[in-house]
Design a protein around this motif. Structure first.
Motif, short mmCIF file in Angstrom:
data_model
loop_
_atom_site.label_atom_id
_atom_site.label_comp_id
_atom_site.label_asym_id
_atom_site.label_seq_id
_atom_site.Cartn_x
_atom_site.Cartn_y
_atom_site.Cartn_z
N THR A 196 0.86 -1.18 0.00
CA THR A 196 0.00 0.00 0.00
C THR A 196 0.90 1.23 0.00
O THR A 196 1.90 1.27 0.71
CB THR A 196 -0.89 0.01 1.25
N TRP A 197 0.54 2.22 -0.81
CA TRP A 197 1.32 3.46 -0.79
C TRP A 197 0.65 4.44 0.15
O TRP A 197 -0.45 4.92 -0.12
CB TRP A 197 1.43 4.07 -2.19
N ASN A 198 1.29 4.70 1.28
CA ASN A 198 0.85 5.74 2.21
C ASN A 198 1.58 7.02 1.83
O ASN A 198 2.78 7.15 2.04
CB ASN A 198 1.15 5.33 3.65
N VAL A 199 0.85 7.94 1.26
CA VAL A 199 1.47 9.15 0.70
C VAL A 199 2.09 9.98 1.82
O VAL A 199 1.43 10.28 2.83
CB VAL A 199 0.42 9.99 -0.05
N PRO A 200 3.37 10.35 1.69
CA PRO A 200 4.03 11.16 2.71
C PRO A 200 3.33 12.51 2.90
O PRO A 200 2.77 13.07 1.94
CB PRO A 200 5.45 11.35 2.16
N PRO A 201 3.36 13.05 4.12
CA PRO A 201 2.69 14.34 4.38
C PRO A 201 3.16 15.46 3.46
O PRO A 201 2.36 16.31 3.07
CB PRO A 201 3.03 14.62 5.84
N SER A 202 4.45 15.48 3.13
CA SER A 202 4.95 16.56 2.27
C SER A 202 4.26 16.55 0.91
O SER A 202 3.94 17.61 0.35
CB SER A 202 6.46 16.44 2.10
N ILE A 203 4.02 15.37 0.35
CA ILE A 203 3.35 15.27 -0.94
C ILE A 203 1.87 15.62 -0.79
O ILE A 203 1.28 16.27 -1.66
CB ILE A 203 3.53 13.87 -1.54
N ILE A 204 1.27 15.19 0.32
CA ILE A 204 -0.16 15.48 0.54
C ILE A 204 -0.41 16.98 0.55
O ILE A 204 -1.28 17.49 -0.18
CB ILE A 204 -0.63 14.85 1.86
N TYR A 205 0.36 17.70 1.37
CA TYR A 205 0.07 19.12 1.58
C TYR A 205 0.66 20.01 0.49
O TYR A 205 0.15 21.10 0.24
CB TYR A 205 0.57 19.54 2.96
N ASN A 206 1.74 19.56 -0.14
CA ASN A 206 2.36 20.40 -1.17
C ASN A 206 1.80 20.14 -2.57
O ASN A 206 1.89 21.01 -3.44
CB ASN A 206 3.87 20.18 -1.20
N GLU A 207 1.24 18.96 -2.79
CA GLU A 207 0.82 18.62 -4.15
C GLU A 207 -0.65 18.20 -4.24
O GLU A 207 -1.41 18.77 -5.03
CB GLU A 207 1.72 17.49 -4.69
N TYR A 208 -1.04 17.21 -3.44
CA TYR A 208 -2.36 16.62 -3.65
C TYR A 208 -3.51 17.51 -3.17
O TYR A 208 -4.54 17.61 -3.84
CB TYR A 208 -2.44 15.25 -2.99
N LEU A 209 -3.36 18.14 -2.03
CA LEU A 209 -4.44 19.02 -1.56
C LEU A 209 -4.64 20.22 -2.49
O LEU A 209 -5.77 20.58 -2.81
CB LEU A 209 -4.18 19.45 -0.12
N PRO A 210 -3.55 20.88 -2.95
CA PRO A 210 -3.77 21.95 -3.94
C PRO A 210 -4.41 21.43 -5.23
O PRO A 210 -5.27 22.11 -5.82
CB PRO A 210 -2.35 22.48 -4.20
N ALA A 211 -4.02 20.21 -5.66
CA ALA A 211 -4.62 19.64 -6.87
C ALA A 211 -6.09 19.33 -6.64
O ALA A 211 -6.92 19.49 -7.55
CB ALA A 211 -3.87 18.39 -7.29
N LEU A 212 -6.42 18.91 -5.41
CA LEU A 212 -7.80 18.58 -5.08
C LEU A 212 -8.69 19.81 -5.12
O LEU A 212 -9.88 19.73 -5.47
CB LEU A 212 -7.85 17.92 -3.70
N GLN A 213 -8.14 20.96 -4.78
CA GLN A 213 -8.91 22.20 -4.85
C GLN A 213 -9.23 22.58 -6.29
O GLN A 213 -10.28 23.18 -6.57
CB GLN A 213 -8.14 23.33 -4.16
N GLN A 214 -8.35 22.23 -7.20
CA GLN A 214 -8.57 22.52 -8.61
C GLN A 214 -9.52 21.51 -9.26
O GLN A 214 -10.31 21.85 -10.13
CB GLN A 214 -7.22 22.53 -9.36
N ASP A 215 -9.41 20.24 -8.83
CA ASP A 215 -10.22 19.17 -9.41
C ASP A 215 -10.62 18.20 -8.31
O ASP A 215 -9.82 17.38 -7.88
CB ASP A 215 -9.42 18.45 -10.50
N PRO A 216 -11.86 18.25 -7.83
CA PRO A 216 -12.30 17.39 -6.72
C PRO A 216 -12.27 15.90 -7.04
O PRO A 216 -12.35 15.07 -6.13
CB PRO A 216 -13.74 17.86 -6.46
#
Length: 242
Positions: A9-29
């Protein structure tokens, strides 16, 4: 290295979550859903994102675990085409393995020789459930970072200094005269700290100029260097005519 995980299982590191995925989620839910990622909120309010095992998992089919504070490891990848490229710095610090089944079989052959693991046996374990295979004896891991090396044909190969360590090291070496050795080590290796009970005096200076009249760090540590003995040149004898 202490164990390998088949079908990780890939547990995404916090740095990737907050720097990449959360901003991307705001652009595309729907971006996480399309990537096969699961988002959960922990009890403390933090966000946890993971990717279940499978063929498209970012870690591929096998993860090679050597616990460390940087949360990096070696792993398979679904993007096999990247191995055809000369530049390999596409990850966030982890190291992709080109032939993970062969690598796993080799490691398990060292630590569990009686189990007779083969690449075929490893591939037969592929599925959607995590399988941890622990090593009875950990295997030491030594990671080196090289931007220049000589290949098997004897040709010098140069690579891009993606971490910028060459320039930092060159600056240290050029300006090292009269500086404390400990500060030089600390600057070149951010994780360095003086060993407990170290007998090295704090005022020892590192001196890279061998023509300097004062003793260098190596002279103080090992004693003054003995100059090589002079080379005696034997002159050829002249033949005396009779």
């Amino acid at each position: 290295m202490k164990f390998i995980t088949v079908n990780p299982t890939w547990n995404v590191p916090p740095s990737i979550i907050y720097n990449e995925y959360l901003p991307a989620l705001q652009q595309d839910p729907t971006v996480l859903q399309r990537m096969g990622l699961r988002l959960e909120r922990n009890r403390d309010g933090s966000i946890h994102i993971s990717q279940p095992p499978g063929e498209g998992n970012a870690l591929g089919r096998i993860r090679f675990n050597f616990p460390n504070k940087f949360l990096v490891y070696q792993h398979d990848t679904p993007d096999k085409h990247l191995f055809a490229k000369e530049e390999r710095a596409f990850s966030h610090g982890c190291m992709r393995v080109q032939n993970p089944d062969q690598y796993a079989a080799t490691l398990l052959g060292i630590v569990l020789p009686n189990e007779r693991y083969t690449p075929e046996k490893i591939r037969g374990m592929y599925g959607r459930s995590e399988i941890d295979i622990k090593f009875p004896t950990p295997i030491p891991v030594n990671i080196t970072y090289q931007t220049a090396f000589v290949d098997d044909a004897g040709k010098l190969q140069l690579r891009k200094d993606v971490y910028g360590r060459d320039a930092a090291m060159q600056a240290i070496l050029r300006g090292a005269r009269g500086k404390d050795l400990e500060s030089v080590m600390a600057r070149s290796q951010p994780g360095y700290s003086r060993p407990a009970g170290s007998s090295l005096p704090s005022n020892v200076a590192f001196n890279s100029d061998f023509g300097n009249s004062g003793p260098s760090f190596f002279d103080r540590l090992f004693g003054p260097r003995t100059p090589p003995p002079p080379v005696r040149v034997q002159r050829p004898r002249r033949a005396i005519p009779r």
